[in-house]
Design an enzyme around this catalytic site. Structure first.
Site, PDB file in Angstrom:
ATOM      1  N   ASP A  32       1.209  70.707  70.013  1.00  0.00           N
ATOM      2  CA  ASP A  32       0.960  69.329  70.477  1.00  0.00           C
ATOM      3  C   ASP A  32       0.262  69.387  71.835  1.00  0.00           C
ATOM      4  O   ASP A  32       0.417  70.363  72.581  1.00  0.00           O
ATOM      5  CB  ASP A  32       2.289  68.569  70.593  1.00  0.00           C
ATOM      6  CG  ASP A  32       2.107  67.060  70.437  1.00  0.00           C
ATOM      7  OD1 ASP A  32       2.612  66.495  69.457  1.00  0.00           O
ATOM      8  OD2 ASP A  32       1.446  66.444  71.317  1.00  0.00           O
ATOM      9  N   ASP A  55      -4.503  71.714  71.759  1.00  0.00           N
ATOM     10  CA  ASP A  55      -5.221  70.571  71.207  1.00  0.00           C
ATOM     11  C   ASP A  55      -5.840  71.022  69.891  1.00  0.00           C
ATOM     12  O   ASP A  55      -6.590  72.025  69.871  1.00  0.00           O
ATOM     13  CB  ASP A  55      -6.316  70.156  72.217  1.00  0.00           C
ATOM     14  CG  ASP A  55      -7.007  68.865  71.837  1.00  0.00           C
ATOM     15  OD1 ASP A  55      -7.213  68.618  70.629  1.00  0.00           O
ATOM     16  OD2 ASP A  55      -7.367  68.107  72.755  1.00  0.00           O
ATOM     17  N   TYR A 147     -10.385  55.914  61.349  1.00  0.00           N
ATOM     18  CA  TYR A 147      -9.040  56.368  60.967  1.00  0.00           C
ATOM     19  C   TYR A 147      -8.903  56.380  59.439  1.00  0.00           C
ATOM     20  O   TYR A 147      -8.489  57.382  58.842  1.00  0.00           O
ATOM     21  CB  TYR A 147      -8.003  55.435  61.601  1.00  0.00           C
ATOM     22  CG  TYR A 147      -6.580  55.776  61.274  1.00  0.00           C
ATOM     23  CD1 TYR A 147      -5.906  56.780  61.958  1.00  0.00           C
ATOM     24  CD2 TYR A 147      -5.880  55.088  60.274  1.00  0.00           C
ATOM     25  CE1 TYR A 147      -4.588  57.092  61.657  1.00  0.00           C
ATOM     26  CE2 TYR A 147      -4.574  55.392  59.966  1.00  0.00           C
ATOM     27  CZ  TYR A 147      -3.926  56.394  60.669  1.00  0.00           C
ATOM     28  OH  TYR A 147      -2.625  56.707  60.363  1.00  0.00           O
ATOM     29  N   LYS A 151      -8.314  59.556  56.687  1.00  0.00           N
ATOM     30  CA  LYS A 151      -7.149  59.661  55.794  1.00  0.00           C
ATOM     31  C   LYS A 151      -7.598  59.792  54.331  1.00  0.00           C
ATOM     32  O   LYS A 151      -6.998  60.535  53.550  1.00  0.00           O
ATOM     33  CB  LYS A 151      -6.214  58.467  56.008  1.00  0.00           C
ATOM     34  CG  LYS A 151      -5.602  58.420  57.414  1.00  0.00           C
ATOM     35  CD  LYS A 151      -4.856  59.706  57.765  1.00  0.00           C
ATOM     36  CE  LYS A 151      -4.171  59.645  59.115  1.00  0.00           C
ATOM     37  NZ  LYS A 151      -3.390  60.836  59.431  1.00  0.00           N
ATOM     38  N   THR A 182       7.210  54.417  65.059  1.00  0.00           N
ATOM     39  CA  THR A 182       6.990  55.575  65.941  1.00  0.00           C
ATOM     40  C   THR A 182       6.401  55.067  67.258  1.00  0.00           C
ATOM     41  O   THR A 182       5.986  53.905  67.338  1.00  0.00           O
ATOM     42  CB  THR A 182       5.978  56.557  65.314  1.00  0.00           C
ATOM     43  OG1 THR A 182       4.704  55.897  65.233  1.00  0.00           O
ATOM     44  CG2 THR A 182       6.394  57.027  63.939  1.00  0.00           C
TER      45      THR A 182
HETATM   46  N1  LIG Z   1       3.334  55.536  62.377  1.00  0.00           N
HETATM   47  C1  LIG Z   1       2.750  55.036  61.292  1.00  0.00           C
HETATM   48  O1  LIG Z   1       2.940  53.856  60.926  1.00  0.00           O
HETATM   49  C2  LIG Z   1       1.851  55.900  60.450  1.00  0.00           C
HETATM   50  C3  LIG Z   1       1.444  55.395  59.214  1.00  0.00           C
HETATM   51  C4  LIG Z   1       0.616  56.183  58.422  1.00  0.00           C
HETATM   52  C5  LIG Z   1       0.235  57.442  58.846  1.00  0.00           C
HETATM   53  N2  LIG Z   1       0.655  57.893  60.066  1.00  0.00           N
HETATM   54  C6  LIG Z   1       0.212  59.225  60.463  1.00  0.00           C
HETATM   55  O2  LIG Z   1       1.332  60.020  60.795  1.00  0.00           O
HETATM   56  C7  LIG Z   1       0.951  60.983  61.783  1.00  0.00           C
HETATM   57  C8  LIG Z   1       1.895  60.906  62.975  1.00  0.00           C
HETATM   58  O3  LIG Z   1       1.841  59.588  63.482  1.00  0.00           O
HETATM   59  P1  LIG Z   1       2.940  59.028  64.493  1.00  0.00           P
HETATM   60  O4  LIG Z   1       3.047  57.572  64.226  1.00  0.00           O
HETATM   61  O5  LIG Z   1       4.153  59.883  64.457  1.00  0.00           O
HETATM   62  O6  LIG Z   1       2.102  59.203  65.850  1.00  0.00           O
HETATM   63  P2  LIG Z   1       2.581  59.567  67.350  1.00  0.00           P
HETATM   64  O7  LIG Z   1       1.470  59.134  68.238  1.00  0.00           O
HETATM   65  O8  LIG Z   1       3.937  59.026  67.575  1.00  0.00           O
HETATM   66  O9  LIG Z   1       2.604  61.156  67.266  1.00  0.00           O
HETATM   67  C9  LIG Z   1       1.403  61.875  67.111  1.00  0.00           C
HETATM   68  C10 LIG Z   1       1.541  63.196  67.832  1.00  0.00           C
HETATM   69  O10 LIG Z   1       0.277  63.884  67.742  1.00  0.00           O
HETATM   70  C11 LIG Z   1      -0.002  64.451  69.013  1.00  0.00           C
HETATM   71  N3  LIG Z   1      -1.440  64.633  69.152  1.00  0.00           N
HETATM   72  C12 LIG Z   1      -2.408  63.678  69.328  1.00  0.00           C
HETATM   73  N4  LIG Z   1      -3.611  64.241  69.455  1.00  0.00           N
HETATM   74  C13 LIG Z   1      -3.440  65.587  69.375  1.00  0.00           C
HETATM   75  C14 LIG Z   1      -4.307  66.705  69.435  1.00  0.00           C
HETATM   76  N5  LIG Z   1      -5.622  66.534  69.646  1.00  0.00           N
HETATM   77  N6  LIG Z   1      -3.787  67.945  69.297  1.00  0.00           N
HETATM   78  C15 LIG Z   1      -2.458  68.134  69.118  1.00  0.00           C
HETATM   79  N7  LIG Z   1      -1.578  67.105  69.065  1.00  0.00           N
HETATM   80  C16 LIG Z   1      -2.057  65.847  69.182  1.00  0.00           C
HETATM   81  C17 LIG Z   1       0.548  63.429  70.014  1.00  0.00           C
HETATM   82  O11 LIG Z   1       0.735  63.995  71.292  1.00  0.00           O
HETATM   83  C18 LIG Z   1       1.844  63.012  69.330  1.00  0.00           C
HETATM   84  O12 LIG Z   1       2.935  63.834  69.695  1.00  0.00           O
HETATM   85  C19 LIG Z   1      -0.499  60.669  62.151  1.00  0.00           C
HETATM   86  O13 LIG Z   1      -1.358  61.521  61.434  1.00  0.00           O
HETATM   87  C20 LIG Z   1      -0.674  59.237  61.698  1.00  0.00           C
HETATM   88  O14 LIG Z   1      -2.008  58.946  61.383  1.00  0.00           O
HETATM   89  C21 LIG Z   1       1.462  57.163  60.872  1.00  0.00           C
END
Ligand SMILES: NC(=O)c1ccc[n+]([C@@H]2O[C@H](COP(=O)([O-])OP(=O)(O)OC[C@H]3O[C@@H](n4cnc5c(N)ncnc54)[C@H](O)[C@@H]3O)[C@@H](O)[C@H]2O)c1
Length: 249
Positions: A32, A55, A147, A151, A182
């Site tokens: 992360d 990253d 986005y 996906k 989240t």
């Molecule tokens: N929360 C939702 O409603 C939802 C719905 C559908 C899909 N998603 C997907 O689930 C996944 C996680 O989402 P979330 O809601 O837990 O998000 P979040 O922002 O709470 O967590 C994402 C994590 O990714 C890390 N991150 C961001 N850019 C990065 C990089 N360049 N390198 C390494 N780490 C990096 C962030 O620091 C964070 O810890 C994502 O792929 C998101 O698209 C989330």
């Protein structure tokens, strides 16, 4: 002990998945950009948790991380690609820089970690990869077009890798969450990018998912219980994708 690497594992869905795997006796490496939170997790000191600040956009990240993990723990059983970002703008106003940023993190990052993890898994003819997709990948989303495009592409590379590796012991699937409570979604609700009442009314279960409800689906797909499942996107969305849109009488 089985070993997992989770990108984006310090927050939200990735952190819930890491915690569930740790509870089930796995070793987990977290990749992360911000790993400060992970230092406060209880398992940090038990040689089960390996926080790696990196990253996923950095070209060498995937190869270096997977090498480090195999060197430290001798194996790699599961790769979860969870790091994800978004940029909000109407389609006609999204800048090329923002478009590229979202593609670099969500899609190229996922591709690079799939490839690097598979190098180790294919050698052992054993392993599982779970990519995180979204309901947005199957819908038109005008203010989040980059986005949504990433996906949809994640669903596609999931299928391509799955059929390519199907006889070589490596399964590849995706989990597509609906709206999940989240930090990412909390921020969008707080700054008005998401209307929580609208989300509830569009979701047959009329609520958000908890991160742990998404984590259980990821861990299921990674497990032997899913041994004949590959190339699938599993929607974990409270009925969102099944809904036709006509309210029940
Ligand atoms: N929360 C939702 O409603 C939802 C719905 C559908 C899909 N998603 C997907 O689930 C996944 C996680 O989402 P979330 O809601 O837990 O998000 P979040 O922002 O709470 O967590 C994402 C994590 O990714 C890390 N991150 C961001 N850019 C990065 C990089 N360049 N390198 C390494 N780490 C990096 C962030 O620091 C964070 O810890 C994502 O792929 C998101 O698209 C989330």
């Amino acid at each position: 002990m089985r070993v997992a690497v989770i990108t984006g594992g310090a927050g939200g869905i990735g952190a819930a998945t890491a915690q569930l795997l740790l509870k089930r006796g796995w070793r987990v490496a977290i990749v992360d950009i911000n790993i400060d939170e992970v230092a406060t997790w209880p398992n940090e000191t038990e040689n089960c948790l390996y926080p790696i600040q990196s990253d996923v956009r950095t070209k060498s990240s995937a190869g270096v991380v997977c090498e480090q993990v195999v060197e430290r723990w001798g194996r790699l059983d599961l790769m979860v690609n969870c790091a994800g970002v978004n940029r909000h703008a109407p389609f006609e106003k999204l800048t090329l820089d923002d478009w590229q940023f979202v593609l670099d993190v969500n899609l190229t990052g996922t591709f690079a970690f799939m490839q690097a993890a598979a190098l180790h898994m294919l050698k052992n003819q054993k392993g599982s990869i779970v990519n995180i997709s979204s309901i947005a990948g199957a819908r038109g989303v005008p203010d989040r077009c980059a986005y949504a495009a990433t996906k949809a592409a994640i669903d596609s590379i999931t299928r391509s890798a799955a059929v390519g590796w199907a006889t070589r012991g490596v399964r590849v699937n995706a989990v597509a969450p609906g709206f999940t409570e989240t930090p990412l979604v909390r921020r969008y609700i707080d700054n008005g990018n998401i209307d929580i009442n609208q989300i509830h009314s569009m979701t047959p279960m009329q609520r958000l998912a908890s991160p742990s409800e998404i984590a259980t689906a990821i861990v299921f797909l990674a497990s032997e219980d899913a041994s004949f499942i590959t190339g699938q996107t599993l929607y974990v969305d409270g009925g969102y994708m099944a809904e036709y849109g006509i309210p029940s009488s």
